[in-house]
Design an enzyme around this catalytic site. Structure first.
Site, PDB file in Angstrom:
ATOM      1  N   ASP A  80       9.948 -50.458   2.862  1.00  0.00           N
ATOM      2  CA  ASP A  80       9.660 -49.676   4.062  1.00  0.00           C
ATOM      3  C   ASP A  80       8.514 -48.715   3.758  1.00  0.00           C
ATOM      4  OD1 ASP A  80       9.944 -48.264   6.457  1.00  0.00           O
ATOM      5  OD2 ASP A  80      12.126 -48.399   6.391  1.00  0.00           O
ATOM      6  N   HIS A 130      19.085 -47.904  11.423  1.00  0.00           N
ATOM      7  CA  HIS A 130      19.529 -46.581  10.977  1.00  0.00           C
ATOM      8  C   HIS A 130      19.196 -45.462  11.968  1.00  0.00           C
ATOM      9  CE1 HIS A 130      15.333 -46.918  10.093  1.00  0.00           C
ATOM     10  NE2 HIS A 130      15.269 -45.625   9.878  1.00  0.00           N
ATOM     11  N   ASP A 131      18.491 -45.801  13.040  1.00  0.00           N
ATOM     12  CA  ASP A 131      18.158 -44.803  14.059  1.00  0.00           C
ATOM     13  C   ASP A 131      18.971 -44.999  15.329  1.00  0.00           C
ATOM     14  OD1 ASP A 131      16.104 -43.713  12.462  1.00  0.00           O
ATOM     15  OD2 ASP A 131      14.639 -45.155  13.230  1.00  0.00           O
ATOM     16  N   ASP A 188       6.605 -48.268   9.085  1.00  0.00           N
ATOM     17  CA  ASP A 188       7.235 -47.255   9.926  1.00  0.00           C
ATOM     18  C   ASP A 188       6.284 -46.756  11.023  1.00  0.00           C
ATOM     19  OD1 ASP A 188       9.608 -45.396  10.027  1.00  0.00           O
ATOM     20  OD2 ASP A 188       8.047 -43.881   9.760  1.00  0.00           O
ATOM     21  N   GLU A 195       7.153 -51.251  13.069  1.00  0.00           N
ATOM     22  CA  GLU A 195       7.995 -50.513  14.007  1.00  0.00           C
ATOM     23  C   GLU A 195       7.079 -49.905  15.059  1.00  0.00           C
ATOM     24  OE1 GLU A 195      11.262 -46.924  14.235  1.00  0.00           O
ATOM     25  OE2 GLU A 195       9.476 -46.681  13.032  1.00  0.00           O
TER      26      GLU A 195
END
Ligand code: GLC
Length: 553
Positions: free
Chosen positions: A97, A323-324, A198, A249
């Site tokens: 990531d 995870h968000d 990200d 993302e």
């Protein structure tokens, strides 16, 4: 062996909450390695690991202090190398990531900038305030408050679209772009075969103006040079190895931009995460409200992305959880009576779509939202900020808390539930308790239990993952929405070279008569979450609560 990302499934690991081998209450890299056999059993091809680089952890590692070193809380470089090697033995590849929109304010670049070094000041966006001394623009941070922080000694502000300790990098500066390329190449040399970038569609900013109608996002989302930057990064790093898979993302993106980001021959990325389908329980862009999920909107958005991305030869990442996000079974399914059925139904809908499916740790065993009863149990910077902001806006503490309970990112961050021992087997807890509390339902919902039970959510995910490898119609077929206006049914047809697949799901907890269902003659039912599906042959299908089924011919 080369992997085909269309037939692949990715498993996302948030190491902090996955498995703690040294008893300090935080998950670690050795913990990930220790669970590789479990992950292999699931049948996935890639592990996406969220950041474990040196970081003050204000945003759990998305605030990177040093991209070349491992945070000692997670382990060492030797642990990373061991993980890559052991995963490889099992045919699993690692996707790292990369957070390049911003760095931690503890990163050397930012520290030098703060010492006044002009070379490094150019790595960031330092700007003068308005004549009245207020911030350069009215932009808001995604975690609440102004996106600008005042630095007295320069009488300037720096930009932070996220936390004040996450300073935005200036991609206009070629030296920044070169540093970023070096970091990607460093990890490629270590054997990493995938990257997740990200919030990467926020990196191109050039215009700093007040946003009269919004929070500023229109000035930096899918910015003017974004495609140029991505192509350059591709050409100078990961694009040099055709076997590397990438996912960007994309925050509040547009589908037109995604044709480019994830187009087959555009030389940018392999695929994109977009989030519009996960805003159907927001009010517009406003997340911190309680509104029921809009099912029609959910279908319309998913189908629009499915069909238009296909028309443009572009590839989606398909997912419910990360995870968000809150846990999907709590969000669109049922935590109670139909917990298992709804978890399987939601999995069916996603895994048969066109795109690469992503599973977030614990999703494959139907983990649910937290059972927290007090704000002191929450850890996430965004949730804690909004708990305060909502009360400043006049909400009672109780009302603010109920909103946090539903939308908090911590819903996805409680420790992985491995077994029914203390702390769900996540940690021995010898030195410390888990950094965030384990969900009390771990005695019922845990991996050990489900691995034994062939009818479990876990084994259902296994079947879906295997099916994508087996049937080209899932990995390569076209998509045709069915029952688009039906108030309960989510259904679609996939077709490829004389084969068809029909997927249908009842999204609600009531038995439902689906009238006008497609003709199923010639099809066989190959998967479902009930023993069989009742179809009367006249275009009527009785869908049991949260029933999902897949037919093939
Ligand atoms: C992404 C990450 C999220 C993080 C943010 C800032 O959205 O997924 O966890 O807080 O970027 O880096």
């Amino acid at each position: 062996m080369k992997k085909d990302f269309r037939k692949s499934t990715v498993y996302q690991i948030y190491p902090k909450s996955f498995c703690d081998t040294d008893g300090d209450g935080l998950g670690d890299l050795k913990g990930v390695t220790s669970k590789l056999d479990y992950i292999r059993e699931l049948g996935v091809d890639y592990i996406w690991l969220t950041p474990f680089f040196v970081s003050p952890q204000n945003d759990n590692g998305y605030d990177v202090e040093d991209y070349y070193s491992i945070d000692p809380r997670y382990g060492t470089m030797a642990d990373v190398e061991e993980l890559i090697k052991e995963a490889d033995k099992r045919g699993i590849r690692l996707m790292f990531d990369m957070v390049f929109n911003h760095v931690s304010t503890r990163h050397e670049w930012f520290r030098k900038a703060m010492e006044g070094d002009p070379y490094y000041k150019e790595f960031f966006f330092f700007r003068k305030g308005k004549p009245d001394g207020s911030a350069p623009t009215n932009w808001e941070s995604k975690f609440g408050g102004s996106a600008w922080e005042y630095v007295e000694k320069f009488d300037e502000y720096y930009l932070h679209l996220f936390d004040v300790t996450q300073a935005d990098l200036n991609w206009e500066n070629e030296n920044v772009r070169k540093e970023v390329q070096n970091i990607v190449r460093f990890w490629m040399d270590k054997g990493v075969k995938g990257f997740r970038f990200d919030v990467v569609n926020l990196i191109s900013k050039s215009c700093f103006e007040d946003d009269e109608t919004g929070d500023g996002r229109k000035y930096y989302t899918d910015g003017p040079k974004i495609h140029q930057y991505l192509r350059e990064l591709h050409d100078m790093s990961f694009g040099q190895d055709a076997d590397i898979v990438t996912v960007g993302e994309m925050s509040s993106t547009s589908i037109e931009n995604c044709y480019q980001y994830a187009g087959q021959d555009t030389g940018e990325l392999s695929m994109v995460f977009s989030f519009h389908h996960l805003k159907v329980d927001f009010m517009g862009n406003e997340k911190w409200v309680l509104v029921p999920a809009d099912f029609q909107k959910l279908k319309d958005i998913i189908f629009e992305w499915q069909t238009k991305m296909a028309e443009h030869n572009a590839w989606n990442a398909v997912f419910w959880c990360n995870h968000d996000q809150p846990r999907v079974v709590s969000r669109f399914g049922d935590e109670g009576k139909y917990w298992k059925e709804s978890a399987k139904m939601l999995a069916t809908v996603i895994h048969c779509l066109r795109g690469t499916p992503y599973i977030y740790q614990g999703e494959e065993i139907g983990m649910t939202n937290t059972d927290f009863t007090d704000i002191s149990q929450f850890r996430d910077v965004e949730s804690l900020n909004y708990y305060r902001i909502l009360q400043e806006k006049g909400l009672s503490a109780g009302d603010a808390f109920r909103i946090i309970q539903v939308h908090s990112r911590d819903n996805g961050r409680t420790p992985m539930q491995w077994d029914d021992s203390a702390y769900a087997g996540f940690t021995s807890g010898e030195k410390n308790e888990p950094w965030i509390a384990v969900n009390g339902n771990y005695r019922k919902i845990n991996a050990a239990e489900q691995m034994k039970d062939k009818d479990s959510v876990f084994h259902y995910y296994r079947k879906l993952i295997a099916l994508r490898k087996e049937l080209d119609v899932i990995s390569s077929g076209s998509v045709e929405p069915l029952a688009q206006k039906d108030p309960s049914v989510f259904a679609y047809r996939r077709s490829c070279e004389g084969h068809d697949l029909i997927v249908a799901a009842n999204f609600y907890g009531k038995e439902y008569l689906w009238k006008g269902a497609p003709d199923l003659s010639g099809y066989s039912r190959i998967l479902g979450n009930y023993a069989g599906t009742q179809a009367d042959g006249d275009g009527n299908i009785v869908m049991k609560p949260y029933e999902a089924a897949v037919w093939y011919r």
